[in-house]
Design a protein around this motif. Structure first.
Motif, mmCIF file in Angstrom:
data_model
loop_
_atom_site.group_PDB
_atom_site.id
_atom_site.type_symbol
_atom_site.label_atom_id
_atom_site.label_comp_id
_atom_site.label_asym_id
_atom_site.label_seq_id
_atom_site.Cartn_x
_atom_site.Cartn_y
_atom_site.Cartn_z
ATOM 1 N N ASN A 1 0.848 -1.183 0.000
ATOM 2 C CA ASN A 1 0.000 0.000 0.000
ATOM 3 C C ASN A 1 0.886 1.236 0.000
ATOM 4 O O ASN A 1 1.865 1.307 0.739
ATOM 5 C CB ASN A 1 -0.913 0.017 1.227
ATOM 6 N N ALA A 2 0.531 2.198 -0.820
ATOM 7 C CA ALA A 2 1.292 3.443 -0.910
ATOM 8 C C ALA A 2 0.319 4.608 -0.942
ATOM 9 O O ALA A 2 -0.854 4.440 -1.254
ATOM 10 C CB ALA A 2 2.155 3.449 -2.161
ATOM 11 N N SER A 3 0.825 5.776 -0.611
ATOM 12 C CA SER A 3 0.032 7.001 -0.657
ATOM 13 C C SER A 3 0.818 8.072 -1.381
ATOM 14 O O SER A 3 2.046 8.112 -1.311
ATOM 15 C CB SER A 3 -0.305 7.489 0.756
ATOM 16 N N LEU A 4 0.096 8.948 -2.063
ATOM 17 C CA LEU A 4 0.755 10.050 -2.755
ATOM 18 C C LEU A 4 1.221 11.089 -1.749
ATOM 19 O O LEU A 4 0.548 11.358 -0.754
ATOM 20 C CB LEU A 4 -0.200 10.706 -3.754
ATOM 21 N N ARG A 5 2.386 11.680 -2.035
ATOM 22 C CA ARG A 5 2.890 12.769 -1.201
ATOM 23 C C ARG A 5 2.420 14.086 -1.788
ATOM 24 O O ARG A 5 2.600 14.360 -2.970
ATOM 25 C CB ARG A 5 4.424 12.767 -1.161
ATOM 26 N N GLU A 6 1.837 14.918 -0.961
ATOM 27 C CA GLU A 6 1.391 16.232 -1.406
ATOM 28 C C GLU A 6 2.567 17.189 -1.529
ATOM 29 O O GLU A 6 2.635 17.985 -2.449
ATOM 30 C CB GLU A 6 0.358 16.800 -0.428
ATOM 31 N N GLU A 7 3.492 17.108 -0.577
ATOM 32 C CA GLU A 7 4.641 18.011 -0.550
ATOM 33 C C GLU A 7 5.922 17.195 -0.660
ATOM 34 O O GLU A 7 5.979 16.040 -0.264
ATOM 35 C CB GLU A 7 4.675 18.794 0.760
ATOM 36 N N THR A 8 6.959 17.829 -1.203
ATOM 37 C CA THR A 8 8.276 17.204 -1.264
ATOM 38 C C THR A 8 9.272 18.129 -0.586
ATOM 39 O O THR A 8 8.990 19.285 -0.323
ATOM 40 C CB THR A 8 8.709 16.958 -2.720
#
Length: 109
Positions: A7-14
């Motif tokens: 399971n993975a989630s998108l990162r909003e900020e880098t």
């Protein structure tokens, strides 16, 4: 090759501040490379152990917020002293595009 699901989630900020906070929370930042797009993601460090600390090559089915993406591990970056994973790069695989992979060979007998 073996198949593993993560399971993975998108990162909003880098950035450095965000990735340090993710690592403290037990997550590993990563990137999915495709032909035209790059997705910044993070995975749980405990779940990722099954693809990191093994000599086998895996096709990783990443469940990114409901979308399943077939990938392979392109590169992993480890901490130089503590030897935990700091970053994982995934490469999206499809049937149309060939990919070169280094596979371990075990001779028996």
């Amino acid at each position: 090759m073996k198949t593993t699901e993560l399971n993975a989630s998108l990162r909003e900020e880098t950035g450095k501040r965000v990735t340090k906070a993710l690592r403290k929370a037990g997550k590993i930042p990563g990137v999915i490379y495709d032909n035209s797009a790059v997705k910044h993601i993070y995975v749980d460090a405990k779940e990722a152990r099954k693809i990191v600390y093994t000599p086998d090559t895996h096709i990783v089915k990443l469940n990114v917020d409901g979308e399943v993406v077939d990938t392979i591990v392109r590169e992993m970056q480890f901490h130089p002293v503590k030897e935990y994973v700091e970053h994982i790069d995934f490469l999206r695989v499809t049937d149309e595009r060939p990919v070169e992979v280094v596979l371990p060979v075990r001779l028996i007998g």
